[in-house]
Design a protein around this motif. Structure first.
Motif, PDB file in Angstrom:
ATOM      1  N   GLU A 203      39.477  31.595  41.316  1.00  0.00           N
ATOM      2  CA  GLU A 203      40.575  31.195  40.436  1.00  0.00           C
ATOM      3  C   GLU A 203      41.403  32.375  39.942  1.00  0.00           C
ATOM      4  O   GLU A 203      42.622  32.316  39.934  1.00  0.00           O
ATOM      5  CB  GLU A 203      40.036  30.472  39.191  1.00  0.00           C
ATOM      6  N   ARG A 204      40.713  33.420  39.499  1.00  0.00           N
ATOM      7  CA  ARG A 204      41.395  34.494  38.763  1.00  0.00           C
ATOM      8  C   ARG A 204      41.385  35.854  39.435  1.00  0.00           C
ATOM      9  O   ARG A 204      42.109  36.740  39.013  1.00  0.00           O
ATOM     10  CB  ARG A 204      40.751  34.673  37.390  1.00  0.00           C
ATOM     11  N   ASN A 205      40.514  36.083  40.388  1.00  0.00           N
ATOM     12  CA  ASN A 205      40.307  37.369  41.040  1.00  0.00           C
ATOM     13  C   ASN A 205      39.205  38.121  40.300  1.00  0.00           C
ATOM     14  O   ASN A 205      39.068  38.008  39.094  1.00  0.00           O
ATOM     15  CB  ASN A 205      41.598  38.207  41.098  1.00  0.00           C
ATOM     16  N   VAL A 206      38.421  38.882  41.015  1.00  0.00           N
ATOM     17  CA  VAL A 206      37.263  39.577  40.448  1.00  0.00           C
ATOM     18  C   VAL A 206      37.668  40.494  39.296  1.00  0.00           C
ATOM     19  O   VAL A 206      37.037  40.498  38.236  1.00  0.00           O
ATOM     20  CB  VAL A 206      36.520  40.387  41.539  1.00  0.00           C
ATOM     21  N   GLN A 207      38.722  41.268  39.483  1.00  0.00           N
ATOM     22  CA  GLN A 207      39.127  42.238  38.467  1.00  0.00           C
ATOM     23  C   GLN A 207      39.564  41.557  37.165  1.00  0.00           C
ATOM     24  O   GLN A 207      39.474  42.146  36.098  1.00  0.00           O
ATOM     25  CB  GLN A 207      40.253  43.145  38.979  1.00  0.00           C
ATOM     26  N   ALA A 208      40.026  40.324  37.241  1.00  0.00           N
ATOM     27  CA  ALA A 208      40.507  39.613  36.055  1.00  0.00           C
ATOM     28  C   ALA A 208      39.386  38.896  35.302  1.00  0.00           C
ATOM     29  O   ALA A 208      39.624  38.334  34.235  1.00  0.00           O
ATOM     30  CB  ALA A 208      41.594  38.617  36.449  1.00  0.00           C
ATOM     31  N   VAL A 209      38.176  38.896  35.846  1.00  0.00           N
ATOM     32  CA  VAL A 209      37.046  38.229  35.207  1.00  0.00           C
ATOM     33  C   VAL A 209      36.099  39.304  34.681  1.00  0.00           C
ATOM     34  O   VAL A 209      35.450  40.003  35.466  1.00  0.00           O
ATOM     35  CB  VAL A 209      36.301  37.303  36.200  1.00  0.00           C
ATOM     36  N   SER A 210      36.029  39.426  33.375  1.00  0.00           N
ATOM     37  CA  SER A 210      35.105  40.406  32.789  1.00  0.00           C
ATOM     38  C   SER A 210      33.698  39.824  32.763  1.00  0.00           C
ATOM     39  O   SER A 210      33.509  38.601  32.820  1.00  0.00           O
ATOM     40  CB  SER A 210      35.544  40.773  31.374  1.00  0.00           C
ATOM     41  N   VAL A 211      32.722  40.697  32.667  1.00  0.00           N
ATOM     42  CA  VAL A 211      31.337  40.255  32.543  1.00  0.00           C
ATOM     43  C   VAL A 211      31.198  39.390  31.290  1.00  0.00           C
ATOM     44  O   VAL A 211      30.539  38.349  31.322  1.00  0.00           O
ATOM     45  CB  VAL A 211      30.377  41.462  32.519  1.00  0.00           C
ATOM     46  N   ALA A 212      31.836  39.794  30.198  1.00  0.00           N
ATOM     47  CA  ALA A 212      31.763  39.018  28.956  1.00  0.00           C
ATOM     48  C   ALA A 212      32.360  37.618  29.148  1.00  0.00           C
ATOM     49  O   ALA A 212      31.780  36.625  28.692  1.00  0.00           O
ATOM     50  CB  ALA A 212      32.485  39.754  27.834  1.00  0.00           C
ATOM     51  N   ASP A 213      33.511  37.532  29.835  1.00  0.00           N
ATOM     52  CA  ASP A 213      34.133  36.227  30.103  1.00  0.00           C
ATOM     53  C   ASP A 213      33.211  35.345  30.941  1.00  0.00           C
ATOM     54  O   ASP A 213      33.057  34.151  30.664  1.00  0.00           O
ATOM     55  CB  ASP A 213      35.457  36.390  30.850  1.00  0.00           C
ATOM     56  N   LEU A 214      32.636  35.926  31.952  1.00  0.00           N
ATOM     57  CA  LEU A 214      31.767  35.188  32.856  1.00  0.00           C
ATOM     58  C   LEU A 214      30.542  34.650  32.124  1.00  0.00           C
ATOM     59  O   LEU A 214      30.204  33.470  32.244  1.00  0.00           O
ATOM     60  CB  LEU A 214      31.337  36.081  34.027  1.00  0.00           C
ATOM     61  N   MET A 215      29.911  35.511  31.359  1.00  0.00           N
ATOM     62  CA  MET A 215      28.708  35.081  30.647  1.00  0.00           C
ATOM     63  C   MET A 215      29.046  34.034  29.574  1.00  0.00           C
ATOM     64  O   MET A 215      28.285  33.099  29.364  1.00  0.00           O
ATOM     65  CB  MET A 215      27.994  36.290  30.047  1.00  0.00           C
ATOM     66  N   ALA A 216      30.186  34.189  28.908  1.00  0.00           N
ATOM     67  CA  ALA A 216      30.609  33.196  27.925  1.00  0.00           C
ATOM     68  C   ALA A 216      30.852  31.846  28.593  1.00  0.00           C
ATOM     69  O   ALA A 216      30.562  30.792  28.009  1.00  0.00           O
ATOM     70  CB  ALA A 216      31.866  33.674  27.205  1.00  0.00           C
ATOM     71  N   GLU A 217      31.367  31.879  29.809  1.00  0.00           N
ATOM     72  CA  GLU A 217      31.635  30.645  30.566  1.00  0.00           C
ATOM     73  C   GLU A 217      30.377  29.800  30.729  1.00  0.00           C
ATOM     74  O   GLU A 217      30.436  28.571  30.741  1.00  0.00           O
ATOM     75  CB  GLU A 217      32.223  31.004  31.929  1.00  0.00           C
ATOM     76  N   VAL A 218      29.234  30.451  30.875  1.00  0.00           N
ATOM     77  CA  VAL A 218      27.973  29.727  31.078  1.00  0.00           C
ATOM     78  C   VAL A 218      27.110  29.710  29.821  1.00  0.00           C
ATOM     79  O   VAL A 218      25.958  29.279  29.871  1.00  0.00           O
ATOM     80  CB  VAL A 218      27.183  30.284  32.292  1.00  0.00           C
TER      81      VAL A 218
END
Length: 187
Positions: free
Chosen positions: A26-41
């Protein structure tokens, strides 16, 4: 907070990989921070490094998962047409070049969705072989004989990429229609 069970840790890892496979498309790897990813789940940022050596390692796992999801989708198309792989291919082409697929980037084809991510990685990056394997699997599924069908795959991926980049314009629809007309379908 107490330690999680091994089963829960595996489930958490699966959820992170699934979310990464979707968000990276959806966003590209560089646009997804580890914090964003973990918050998503619903997990903490600190838990990431207990599960993954690096974001690149996660990209590799997410790539493998995204192509496993594609393989399951292709198997579903075959299951809808028992003994008639060409009809399954035609239905897949119709779906692939649809506005529905164009607009569903996160769940869409990893060949298209992850291409720029993989292209931006170092040549020695661990995600490259996983991506190449997935592309070859898809090309073999598209084949009408024993050889992989790179031309059809390239047409599909190119058309979808261009249609997504021009979404919201008449050109996007025309790109999908032109590619659909150029490729053999069963419908």
């Amino acid at each position: 907070m107490g330690r999680v069970s091994q089963a829960q840790a595996l489930e958490n890892r699966r959820r992170v990989v699934d979310a990464a496979a979707r968000l990276f498309r959806e966003r590209n790897v560089q646009a997804v921070s580890v914090a964003d990813l973990m918050a998503e789940v619903g997990l903490t940022h600190g838990g990431f490094y207990k599960q993954f050596a690096s974001k690149e390692a996660l990209l590799t796992e997410a790539t493998v998962q995204a192509f496993a999801d594609l393989a399951a989708l292709l198997a579903d198309f075959d299951a809808r047409h028992p003994g008639d792989h060409r009809a399954a291919q035609g239905d897949l082409i119709d779906y692939y070049l649809s506005t529905e697929h164009r607009d569903d980037v996160g769940a869409g084809c990893p060949t298209t969705g992850l291409a720029s991510n993989i292209a931006g990685e170092d040549l020695e990056a661990s995600a490259r072989p996983a991506y190449a394997e997935g592309v070859e699997m898809f090309a073999r599924w598209l084949a009408t004989d024993s050889d992989e069908d790179l031309a059809t795959l390239s047409t599909l991926v190119g058309a979808l990429t261009l249609a997504r980049a021009t979404a919201g314009s008449d050109l996007s629809e025309r790109i999908l229609a032109a590619a659909l007309k150029a490729l053999p379908t069963q419908s």
